[in-house]
Structures are given as C-alpha cells and as structure tokens.
Design a protein around this motif. Structure first.
Motif, PDB file in Angstrom:
ATOM      1  N   UNK A  84      58.698 -12.487  70.052  1.00  8.78           N
ATOM      2  CA  UNK A  84      59.249 -11.968  69.909  1.00  8.78           C
ATOM      3  C   UNK A  84      59.127 -11.571  71.982  1.00  8.78           C
ATOM      4  N   UNK A  85      59.641 -10.962  73.034  1.00  8.35           N
ATOM      5  CA  UNK A  85      59.631 -10.353  74.153  1.00  8.35           C
ATOM      6  C   UNK A  85      58.734  -9.392  73.798  1.00  8.35           C
ATOM      7  N   UNK A  86      57.081  -9.096  74.679  1.00  7.73           N
ATOM      8  CA  UNK A  86      55.941  -9.050  74.850  1.00  7.73           C
ATOM      9  C   UNK A  86      56.541  -7.480  75.262  1.00  7.73           C
ATOM     10  N   UNK A  87      56.855  -7.620  75.924  1.00  2.12           N
ATOM     11  CA  UNK A  87      57.385  -6.065  76.923  1.00  2.12           C
ATOM     12  C   UNK A  87      57.588  -4.787  76.007  1.00  2.12           C
ATOM     13  N   UNK A  88      58.264  -5.290  74.754  1.00  2.00           N
ATOM     14  CA  UNK A  88      58.753  -4.646  73.641  1.00  2.00           C
ATOM     15  C   UNK A  88      57.776  -4.146  72.467  1.00  2.00           C
ATOM     16  N   UNK A  89      56.346  -3.524  73.611  1.00  2.38           N
ATOM     17  CA  UNK A  89      55.471  -3.233  72.742  1.00  2.38           C
ATOM     18  C   UNK A  89      56.021  -1.792  71.742  1.00  2.38           C
ATOM     19  N   UNK A  90      56.171  -1.029  72.229  1.00  2.00           N
ATOM     20  CA  UNK A  90      56.450   0.161  70.777  1.00  2.00           C
ATOM     21  C   UNK A  90      57.940  -0.346  70.314  1.00  2.00           C
ATOM     22  N   UNK A  91      58.780  -0.860  70.296  1.00  2.00           N
ATOM     23  CA  UNK A  91      59.163  -2.079  69.095  1.00  2.00           C
ATOM     24  C   UNK A  91      58.624  -2.695  68.346  1.00  2.00           C
ATOM     25  N   UNK A  92      57.750  -3.114  69.019  1.00  2.00           N
ATOM     26  CA  UNK A  92      57.319  -4.119  67.639  1.00  2.00           C
ATOM     27  C   UNK A  92      56.024  -2.733  66.863  1.00  2.00           C
ATOM     28  N   UNK A  93      55.529  -2.473  67.443  1.00  2.00           N
ATOM     29  CA  UNK A  93      54.853  -1.610  66.925  1.00  2.00           C
ATOM     30  C   UNK A  93      55.392  -0.890  65.566  1.00  2.00           C
ATOM     31  N   UNK A  94      56.173  -0.757  65.792  1.00  2.00           N
ATOM     32  CA  UNK A  94      57.505  -0.056  64.817  1.00  2.00           C
ATOM     33  C   UNK A  94      57.786  -0.926  63.833  1.00  2.00           C
ATOM     34  N   UNK A  95      57.919  -2.094  64.128  1.00  2.00           N
ATOM     35  CA  UNK A  95      58.439  -3.349  62.903  1.00  2.00           C
ATOM     36  C   UNK A  95      57.026  -3.133  62.065  1.00  2.00           C
ATOM     37  N   UNK A  96      55.409  -3.815  62.901  1.00  2.00           N
ATOM     38  CA  UNK A  96      55.011  -4.098  62.321  1.00  2.00           C
ATOM     39  C   UNK A  96      54.469  -2.846  61.542  1.00  2.00           C
ATOM     40  N   UNK A  97      54.856  -1.923  61.861  1.00  2.00           N
ATOM     41  CA  UNK A  97      54.356  -0.855  60.810  1.00  2.00           C
ATOM     42  C   UNK A  97      55.542  -1.127  59.211  1.00  2.00           C
ATOM     43  N   UNK A  98      56.414  -1.150  60.041  1.00  2.00           N
ATOM     44  CA  UNK A  98      57.291  -1.281  59.054  1.00  2.00           C
ATOM     45  C   UNK A  98      56.555  -2.360  57.690  1.00  2.00           C
ATOM     46  N   UNK A  99      56.464  -3.687  58.086  1.00  2.00           N
ATOM     47  CA  UNK A  99      55.678  -4.737  57.253  1.00  2.00           C
ATOM     48  C   UNK A  99      54.434  -4.029  56.561  1.00  2.00           C
ATOM     49  N   UNK A 100      53.786  -2.685  57.098  1.00  2.00           N
ATOM     50  CA  UNK A 100      52.889  -2.239  56.523  1.00  2.00           C
ATOM     51  C   UNK A 100      52.162  -1.549  55.834  1.00  2.00           C
ATOM     52  N   UNK A 101      54.028  -1.125  55.412  1.00  2.00           N
ATOM     53  CA  UNK A 101      54.475   0.129  54.184  1.00  2.00           C
ATOM     54  C   UNK A 101      53.713  -0.187  52.996  1.00  2.00           C
ATOM     55  N   UNK A 102      53.722  -1.263  52.879  1.00  2.00           N
ATOM     56  CA  UNK A 102      53.846  -1.297  51.152  1.00  2.00           C
ATOM     57  C   UNK A 102      52.432  -1.850  50.898  1.00  2.00           C
ATOM     58  N   UNK A 103      51.450  -2.542  51.834  1.00  2.00           N
ATOM     59  CA  UNK A 103      50.109  -2.822  51.891  1.00  2.00           C
ATOM     60  C   UNK A 103      49.412  -1.814  52.639  1.00  2.00           C
ATOM     61  N   UNK A 104      49.265  -0.446  52.960  1.00  4.20           N
ATOM     62  CA  UNK A 104      48.071   0.257  52.921  1.00  4.20           C
ATOM     63  C   UNK A 104      49.064   0.704  54.673  1.00  4.20           C
ATOM     64  N   UNK A 105      48.645   2.540  54.900  1.00  8.04           N
ATOM     65  CA  UNK A 105      48.890   2.633  56.338  1.00  8.04           C
ATOM     66  C   UNK A 105      47.328   2.976  56.792  1.00  8.04           C
ATOM     67  N   UNK A 106      46.571   2.577  56.836  1.00  8.13           N
ATOM     68  CA  UNK A 106      44.890   2.736  57.008  1.00  8.13           C
ATOM     69  C   UNK A 106      44.366   1.638  56.568  1.00  8.13           C
ATOM     70  N   UNK A 107      43.153   2.148  57.277  1.00  8.61           N
ATOM     71  CA  UNK A 107      42.325   0.886  56.483  1.00  8.61           C
ATOM     72  C   UNK A 107      42.570  -0.542  57.603  1.00  8.61           C
ATOM     73  N   UNK A 108      41.783  -1.398  56.826  1.00 12.63           N
ATOM     74  CA  UNK A 108      41.897  -3.354  58.070  1.00 12.63           C
ATOM     75  C   UNK A 108      43.878  -3.137  57.490  1.00 12.63           C
ATOM     76  N   UNK A 109      44.983  -3.184  57.148  1.00 11.01           N
ATOM     77  CA  UNK A 109      45.936  -3.238  57.709  1.00 11.01           C
ATOM     78  C   UNK A 109      46.215  -2.593  58.931  1.00 11.01           C
ATOM     79  N   UNK A 110      45.990  -1.237  59.189  1.00  9.90           N
ATOM     80  CA  UNK A 110      46.023  -0.405  60.347  1.00  9.90           C
ATOM     81  C   UNK A 110      45.558  -1.062  61.827  1.00  9.90           C
TER      82      UNK A 110
END
Length: 383
Positions: A84-110
């Motif tokens: 991925x393009x490292x300049x897409x910080x906001x877009x990459x944040x959203x994609x990682x956040x979606x990946x985290x939804x089933x594993x916990x939206x706080x703690x070690x995952x966040x």
C-alpha cells in the motif's frame, strides 16, 4: 508530470512491516495505587517503503503479555499494509480498523493499530524532511510546557522523601509536578500531599494521579475533601476507565479538575466522556487510542467542548502532538528511566529548559531505536 506522480506513489509503497517485543525489568519495583510493576513490555515497529525510508512506532504493552501487541501487528495488520501507499494514512487507518472489529476495538489490538499509524506518520514526515510537529501543521514552536511525573510508591518512602523528590523536579526548572495517590487511607494520603505541597511551594502546579484507586463516589469524595485545601491542579483517573458516570458525578462535586482518558481507545468513548462532562482534561495517549490519526480527531472534538489535551506517557511522541495542537497543554515528562524505561531504547533524549521541552527539529519523530539496547532487552526477533 503524470509519470512523476506515479513514481512518487511507487516510492511510498510499503515493502516491509516488522515488529519486535521488548521487556525491560525495572531496577527497583515500583507501585501506584492498585498494583506493583516489576518490568515493562514494549512493542516496536519498523515500516519501510520502496524508497528506503523507514518509519518507527512503539507502544507500552503492559507488565507482562506484551507479545500480544506484537502478534496483532504481525498477524492482523501486516498484510493489510504491504504493497500500500504509505501516504494513504487515513485510508489505511480505516482498513486496519475494519480488520480489528472482531478482535477487539481497544486493548492490545488498538495498541497495535496505533503503533503502525505512528510509524506511517513518522515515515511520511521524514520523507518531507520535516519534524513531525511541523508536518502535522504545528506553528514551529520551539518549546512546549511539561510537567515532571513521579511520586511513585516505594518501600520505605516517607512523605518527607516524597517532598524531596518533588522539590528536585522544581530545582530542574519544572513549574508543574505529578505524584501518585490512592494506595493508602485518606489521612496517610493527605500527609503525603501536604509534604509535597510544602516542598514545592504554592506557585508550582501539583497534579494527583489515583490510577483507578476508588470504587465509588463517597470514597472519592472522602479523599477529595482532604485534598482540596492543597490546591491540586487535577485528580487523574479516580475510578475505573469504564466508570464514566462516577467521573462525571465527581466532576460536579469537587473544585479540582478531573482528568482521564489515558487508556481509552477510539473517538466514540471519548465522545461519551465529553458529553457527560466527565473530564475537563483528556490524557489521551496516541500509542493507545488509535494512533496519531485518531488522537487528532479526539483533540478536535475536545476543542469543541473547551477541553484541554494533556497526553499520557511517551514524551518523545507527545511533544510533537502538543506542539501541533491548539487545545493541548502539558506533555508528561519522565526525567530518568526508573519508571519510563523506554528511554533506554532510543538513541536521542529530549532536552528541556525552564520546565519546557524543546521540540525536536530533526525529521519525523527526531529519534531512532538504539539497536544495542533493543538487542539486550528483546524477547523475540524482528519479524
């Protein structure tokens, strides 16, 4: 012109994401209100792009089990970032956040998401040859206010010894200091605060940190009635971070500002804190809440409520955010490695003068990892 843009995008392509777990024993076991700490775990990250530039990220992973954060970087988020393009910080944040939804939206995952977001911002600031504070839109402040953080519980440490410690920070030039409270009964804690106030004088701000010590409002009020006459600047984390209602009720009943948020994750929990007026000072930690991207969203939201940001921990990171944020106040600063032993892992220490931290002028975060120290304390290998 189009080819140049394409080349630039290709240069910013993420080609490697590496993480490593570090565990550093404390030279002397240290305690606050609810527990004792004998070691600190950290996860370190390196994100490299096709142009050879590298950004670093890091987070505290607790006193044990820090490898959970490292695993989240390697096994949950790494594949999302590669290519991925490292300049897409906001877009990459959203994609990682979606990946985290089933594993916990706080703690070690966040925390793992936060580390990677920090590394992306660091890489991009280095690519622009700007210190992170200026890359984030800061006004090139030379210094930012800081408070000296300490006052932990140690075996045999008397109120007089605590006062000497606090006075030592003032002698270094700090105009604000913080101490721990809540481990002992109200009378004993009042004696500690009295000694600290007598040692630092009336003109120095005194912050109090309870580290989730109290379980109910009557108990907190019993302590605060004793504390108020010593004019503390804030009372930090009086209750469990999940007990937002009692934070709000205490804020209505004491003259001392309530501060919290250091282990909160995401803008939605912070929104509840703000809407319930549960804190007039947010101590949101960018290495915990969702990275620099989420910290900035929270800070902007807090500004609308007239709330000040005084971020927790990691002064090497937060000096940049405070310098770049209009509604930010103090950076929490640790003058030695007795508690924040992360200092041992970096190759450049912050400088301070007259109680203010000097904002780094080198590109990005302005420091790198000390590889010899990393090797000494590593639990695993870069992977």
């Amino acid at each position: 012109m189009q080819n140049q843009a394409c080349d630039y995008t290709n240069d910013a392509r993420i080609v490697s994401v590496e993480a490593r777990t570090i565990s550093i024993p404390l030279d002397q076991p240290t305690a606050f209100s609810t527990r004792q700490v004998t070691a600190r775990d950290y996860t370190l990250v390196r994100v490299r792009t096709a142009d050879g530039l590298e950004g670093i990220g890091f987070c505290y992973g607790g006193s044990r089990g820090g490898v959970l954060v490292t695993h989240a970087v390697r096994e949950l988020f790494k594949e999302t970032l590669l290519g991925q393009n490292a300049l897409r910080v906001e877009g990459l944040w959203q994609e990682m956040y979606q990946d985290s939804l089933l594993h916990g939206r706080a703690g070690s995952t966040m925390r793992a998401l936060s580390i990677l977001d920090i590394a992306l911002w660091d890489r991009n600031a280095r690519a622009a040859a700007l210190p992170l504070s200026q890359y984030l839109g800061g006004s090139a402040k030379r210094t930012v206010p800081a408070y000296a953080s300490g006052g932990y519980y140690l075996e045999g440490k008397t109120p007089e010894m605590l006062g000497e410690e606090m006075a030592g920070y003032v002698a270094l030039g700090f105009k604000a200091v913080k101490m721990k409270v809540g481990r002992f009964g109200p009378k004993e804690e009042e004696a500690r605060i009295k000694a600290a106030r007598a040692a630092i004088g009336d003109d120095v701000l005194l912050m109090l940190d309870a580290n989730n010590a109290w379980r109910d409002l009557p108990t907190a009020l019993e302590y605060m009635k004793r504390f108020e006459s010593y004019q503390p600047y804030w009372i930090e984390e009086p209750f469990s971070p999940d007990d937002i209602e009692n934070h709000a009720q205490l804020a209505k009943r004491t003259s001392v500002a309530v501060a919290t948020g250091e282990i909160e994750a995401g803008r939605w929990r912070h929104q509840e804190l703000l809407e319930k007026r549960a804190a007039m000072i947010l101590q949101t930690d960018a290495a915990v809440c969702g990275g620099i991207s989420e910290w900035r969203r929270i800070a902007a939201m807090a500004a609308g409520f007239g709330v000040t940001m005084c971020p927790h921990w990691f002064h090497d990171l937060h000096v940049h955010l405070v310098a770049a944020t209009p509604n930010a106040g103090f950076v929490e600063y640790f003058s030695d490695d007795r508690v924040l032993n992360f200092r041992r892992l970096v190759d450049t220490q912050l400088s301070f003068e007259n109680g203010n931290l000097i904002v780094p002028t080198a590109p990005g975060l302005g420091f790198g990892f000390d590889e010899k120290a990393v090797e000494r304390y590593a639990v695993d290998s870069w992977a």
